[in-house]
Design an enzyme around this catalytic site. Structure first.
Site, PDB file in Angstrom:
ATOM      1  N   ASP A 115       0.526  -0.851   5.090  1.00 40.23           N
ATOM      2  CA  ASP A 115       0.856   0.568   4.896  1.00 40.23           C
ATOM      3  C   ASP A 115       1.085   0.853   3.417  1.00 40.23           C
ATOM      4  O   ASP A 115       1.985   1.622   3.051  1.00 40.23           O
ATOM      5  CB  ASP A 115       2.114   0.895   5.710  1.00 40.23           C
ATOM      6  N   LYS A 128      -4.350   2.160  -0.028  1.00 39.24           N
ATOM      7  CA  LYS A 128      -5.473   1.987   0.908  1.00 39.24           C
ATOM      8  C   LYS A 128      -6.539   1.070   0.327  1.00 39.24           C
ATOM      9  O   LYS A 128      -7.220   0.376   1.055  1.00 39.24           O
ATOM     10  CB  LYS A 128      -6.059   3.348   1.277  1.00 39.24           C
ATOM     11  N   GLU A 136       1.529  11.546  10.243  1.00 38.49           N
ATOM     12  CA  GLU A 136       2.969  11.785  10.424  1.00 38.49           C
ATOM     13  C   GLU A 136       3.354  13.261  10.208  1.00 38.49           C
ATOM     14  O   GLU A 136       2.929  13.904   9.260  1.00 38.49           O
ATOM     15  CB  GLU A 136       3.812  10.901   9.482  1.00 38.49           C
TER      16      GLU A 136
END
Ligand SMILES: COCc1ccccc1-c1cc(O)c2[nH]cnc(=O)c2c1
Ligand SMILES: [Mg+2]
Length: 214
Positions: free
Chosen positions: A141, A144, A199
């Site tokens: 996480d 990337k 999220e």
């Protein structure tokens, strides 16, 4: 100069959560980020998938790449069996400083080792520094463009074993195309996509679960 977003998140935890109660810390962060200020925690939708994969794996040695404020660190550590450990790696010292306080507020500091620095430099040192033989679970996480590099580094350092589960956040948004191509085409991984939402939004995002076959 005012407070930073991570500092405001810590304040929300100290105000609204109960010390030593990880679930209240998780709920306080989700409430703050949904109603006051969006932040890049894995969040409650993807968090439920993280919880279920974590419970299924029940790792004794877990690794998290990208601590941020410690939200997923708390989600993972609260589900670890006694004696199991989580190592979490964070590049940004300001994020790490807040994460340490949020992890401690949840009462999970004995299960978590937070290591500050670039993942690419730290991964080759985890065995000698922390006596890790290999990991049963890895949560990706962080940046990337580091997912694939760090996965190959974990392979090369012998830190993955047959059955190790990699769980990657943000494979759609912001997206990790090279990583996805690798784990989905390599004969050394069995990969599966869990569709969810970015999220605190209605945008699509998801988690990719990839089992290392050895
Ligand atoms: C700084 O970008 C924030 C953002 C903006 C738009 C869409 C996604 C994201 C995002 C979401 C996440 O869960 C993330 N997790 C870990 N490292 C990230 O950089 C990250 C970024
Ligand atoms: Mg993320």
């Amino acid at each position: 100069t005012g407070s930073s977003q991570p500092q405001r998140m810590l304040k929300a935890v100290q105000k609204n959560a109960t010390k030593g109660d990880p679930q209240s810390v998780i709920s306080a962060i989700d409430h703050y980020c949904r109603n006051k200020e969006w932040a890049m925690n894995v969040g409650d939708d993807k968090g439920l998938i993280l919880d279920s994969v974590l419970t299924e794996v029940n790792p004794s040695a877990a690794l998290e790449l990208g601590t941020y404020c410690g939200y997923s660190t708390v989600r993972i550590a609260r589900l670890l069996s006694p004696g199991s450990k989580l190592i979490t790696v964070e590049f940004n010292p300001a994020f790490a400083a807040v994460a340490r306080q949020i992890i401690a507020y949840a009462g999970l500091q004995d299960k978590v080792t937070l290591v500050e620095g670039p993942s690419g430099d730290l991964i080759p040192k985890l065995r000698e520094r922390f006596g890790v033989k290999s990991f049963d679970f890895v949560f990706l996480d962080h940046w990337k463009d580091r997912y694939l590099l760090d996965t190959k580094l974990l392979e090369d350092c012998g830190l993955l074993q047959k059955g190790t589960v990699l769980l990657a956040d943000n494979v759609i948004c912001p997206g990790t195309p090279e990583y996805l191509k690798y784990v989905r085409s390599s004969p050394r991984y069995e990969s599966r996509y869990y569709k969810s939402n970015l999220e605190y939004t209605k945008l699509e995002d998801g988690l990719e679960k990839s089992v290392f076959l050895g």
